[in-house]
Design a protein around this motif. Sequence first.
Motif, mmCIF file in Angstrom:
data_model
loop_
_atom_site.group_PDB
_atom_site.id
_atom_site.type_symbol
_atom_site.label_atom_id
_atom_site.label_comp_id
_atom_site.label_asym_id
_atom_site.label_seq_id
_atom_site.Cartn_x
_atom_site.Cartn_y
_atom_site.Cartn_z
ATOM 1 N N ALA A 65 0.787 -1.602 0.105
ATOM 2 C CA ALA A 65 -0.068 -0.180 0.268
ATOM 3 C C ALA A 65 0.955 1.433 -0.155
ATOM 4 N N ASP A 66 1.792 1.142 0.671
ATOM 5 C CA ASP A 66 2.505 2.515 0.491
ATOM 6 C C ASP A 66 3.305 2.343 -0.951
ATOM 7 N N ALA A 67 3.668 1.453 -1.178
ATOM 8 C CA ALA A 67 4.367 1.821 -2.711
ATOM 9 C C ALA A 67 3.358 2.104 -3.542
ATOM 10 N N ILE A 68 2.273 1.458 -3.371
ATOM 11 C CA ILE A 68 1.206 2.085 -4.621
ATOM 12 C C ILE A 68 0.314 3.437 -4.213
ATOM 13 N N VAL A 69 0.280 3.430 -3.281
ATOM 14 C CA VAL A 69 -1.291 4.677 -2.784
ATOM 15 C C VAL A 69 -0.184 5.715 -2.157
ATOM 16 N N GLY A 70 0.808 4.950 -1.596
ATOM 17 C CA GLY A 70 0.920 5.807 -0.358
ATOM 18 C C GLY A 70 1.071 7.871 -0.665
ATOM 19 N N GLU A 71 1.016 8.291 -1.556
ATOM 20 C CA GLU A 71 1.263 9.115 -1.995
ATOM 21 C C GLU A 71 -0.247 9.725 -2.509
ATOM 22 N N LEU A 72 -1.058 8.968 -2.694
ATOM 23 C CA LEU A 72 -2.315 9.625 -3.707
ATOM 24 C C LEU A 72 -3.026 9.882 -2.110
#
Length: 93
Positions: A47-54
Amino acid sequence: MDKILRQVQEQPSYAAQVLLVTAAVLRIQSERALHPRVLDIALGFGADAIVGELPTAVALDATDRARAVLPPVDDTVTHGEYALRLDSIAKTV
């Protein structure tokens, strides 16, 4: 415009991407027996890698969707076996 739309439609969803990264994390120690806590940690990395900045709403939705399709964990499945299951499920999310 059709080419761009087709490219967007062909990309895996955020939830699928979370599952694929989670599977990759589990493959690091593929022979070990999987425990629920380890799965939670691997899913957190995914989750952090894919959506962490969304935006939070998008990140929560993708993570909830990924978590909703996780197969049950029992003490007989290895990290590698579970990763294969996640790869397969990711194609349907």
